[in-house]
Scaffold this motif. Structure first.
Motif, PDB file in Angstrom:
ATOM      1  N   LEU A  11       0.836  -1.192   0.000  1.00  0.00           N
ATOM      2  CA  LEU A  11       0.000   0.000   0.000  1.00  0.00           C
ATOM      3  C   LEU A  11       0.875   1.248   0.000  1.00  0.00           C
ATOM      4  O   LEU A  11       2.061   1.207   0.340  1.00  0.00           O
ATOM      5  N   LEU A  17      -0.913  -5.438   2.371  1.00  0.00           N
ATOM      6  CA  LEU A  17      -2.291  -5.911   2.328  1.00  0.00           C
ATOM      7  C   LEU A  17      -2.311  -7.361   1.850  1.00  0.00           C
ATOM      8  O   LEU A  17      -1.847  -7.658   0.752  1.00  0.00           O
ATOM      9  N   CYS A  19      -4.298 -10.540   0.454  1.00  0.00           N
ATOM     10  CA  CYS A  19      -5.488 -10.741  -0.375  1.00  0.00           C
ATOM     11  C   CYS A  19      -5.609 -12.226  -0.729  1.00  0.00           C
ATOM     12  O   CYS A  19      -4.598 -12.887  -0.975  1.00  0.00           O
ATOM     13  N   PRO A  62      -9.611  -8.629  -0.581  1.00  0.00           N
ATOM     14  CA  PRO A  62      -8.676  -8.006   0.361  1.00  0.00           C
ATOM     15  C   PRO A  62      -9.051  -8.329   1.801  1.00  0.00           C
ATOM     16  O   PRO A  62     -10.239  -8.375   2.140  1.00  0.00           O
ATOM     17  N   ASP A  97      -7.632  -0.175   0.604  1.00  0.00           N
ATOM     18  CA  ASP A  97      -7.492  -1.614   0.366  1.00  0.00           C
ATOM     19  C   ASP A  97      -8.129  -2.022  -0.956  1.00  0.00           C
ATOM     20  O   ASP A  97      -7.552  -2.807  -1.723  1.00  0.00           O
TER      21      ASP A  97
END
Length: 234
Positions: A11, A17, A19, A62, A97
């Motif tokens: 990010l 993040l 996922c 996410p 996100d």
């Protein structure tokens, strides 16, 4: 069954993040960002991602709770932990996100008009917020709460933003889900009707329990969701 895997995206604030990703075995029809329920990324959500991929949709989910180091609340009876996680969500965090997820889809060759967002429970609420802030192809909300009173101090009530929808949006609710009163659903319907895009709100008398182990159990809900994306992501 299509397999899922976990990918880590960077990010802009320097955080990472996580996922869950599911890829079709055949040609990719488009891309979907899948948003999880209040418990987080559970096996049920992974199964939904895999099922969407089987329909031809490149799917990325996410992990919205990643800032706290958690992917899910493991005890479904731990209401306090679930409410605490939900209360930490903000419009800025969920948009950051989902933006990263959309960038990932674009990197895989999916064009913006073939991208959609779908969510169950709190994920459905977030899906609508995303669809009022970003240009997408279509969005689906299943049993998204926070219609009149926000889910979190840093998330808006859905009735306040529904008129700002930027893409075709479908909302699916059930009269049996008493945590979301019928009158709130009707207020959302009225608010969404003022948007300059196609909107539809379906209120079933039967269950579409967003806390069920598998949200696909309500077959008609599942089919309506697929049909909405079939119609608008072309």
């Amino acid at each position: 069954m299509t397999q899922t895997r976990t990918e880590t995206l960077q990010l802009t604030d320097g955080s990472e993040l996580r996922c869950t990703v599911a890829e079709p075995d055949t040609a990719v029809r488009g891309g979907l960002v899948l948003l999880h329920q209040a418990r987080g990324v559970t096996d049920a959500i992974r199964d939904v991602a895999a099922s969407l991929a089987q329909e031809g949709w490149l799917t990325i989910a996410p992990h919205l709770y990643h800032r706290d180091g958690d992917d899910q609340v493991h005890d479904p009876a731990d209401a306090e932990s679930i409410l605490d996680q939900v209360s930490r969500l903000s419009a800025d965090s969920v948009l950051a996100d989902t933006d990263a997820a959309f960038v990932w889809l674009a990197q895989q060759g999916v064009e913006s008009d073939r991208m959609g967002v779908v969510g169950f429970g709190i994920g459905g609420s977030v899906a609508m917020i995303v669809a009022t802030n970003r240009s997408l192809g279509a969005a689906v909300t299943v049993a998204g709460a926070g219609i009149v009173s926000p889910l979190s101090p840093n998330l808006p009530p859905l009735v306040d933003v529904a008129g700002e929808l930027t893409c075709p949006w479908l909302g699916i609710y059930s009269e049996q889900y008493t945590m979301i009163p019928r009158e709130d659903v009707e207020k959302l319907r009225d608010a969404a009707s003022s948007a300059k895009v196609a909107t539809d709100v379906v209120l079933y008398s039967g269950p579409i329990d967003p806390h069920a182990e598998d949200p696909r159990a309500a077959a008609e809900t599942w089919q309506r969701t697929l049909n909405w994306f079939d119609s608008h992501l072309r």
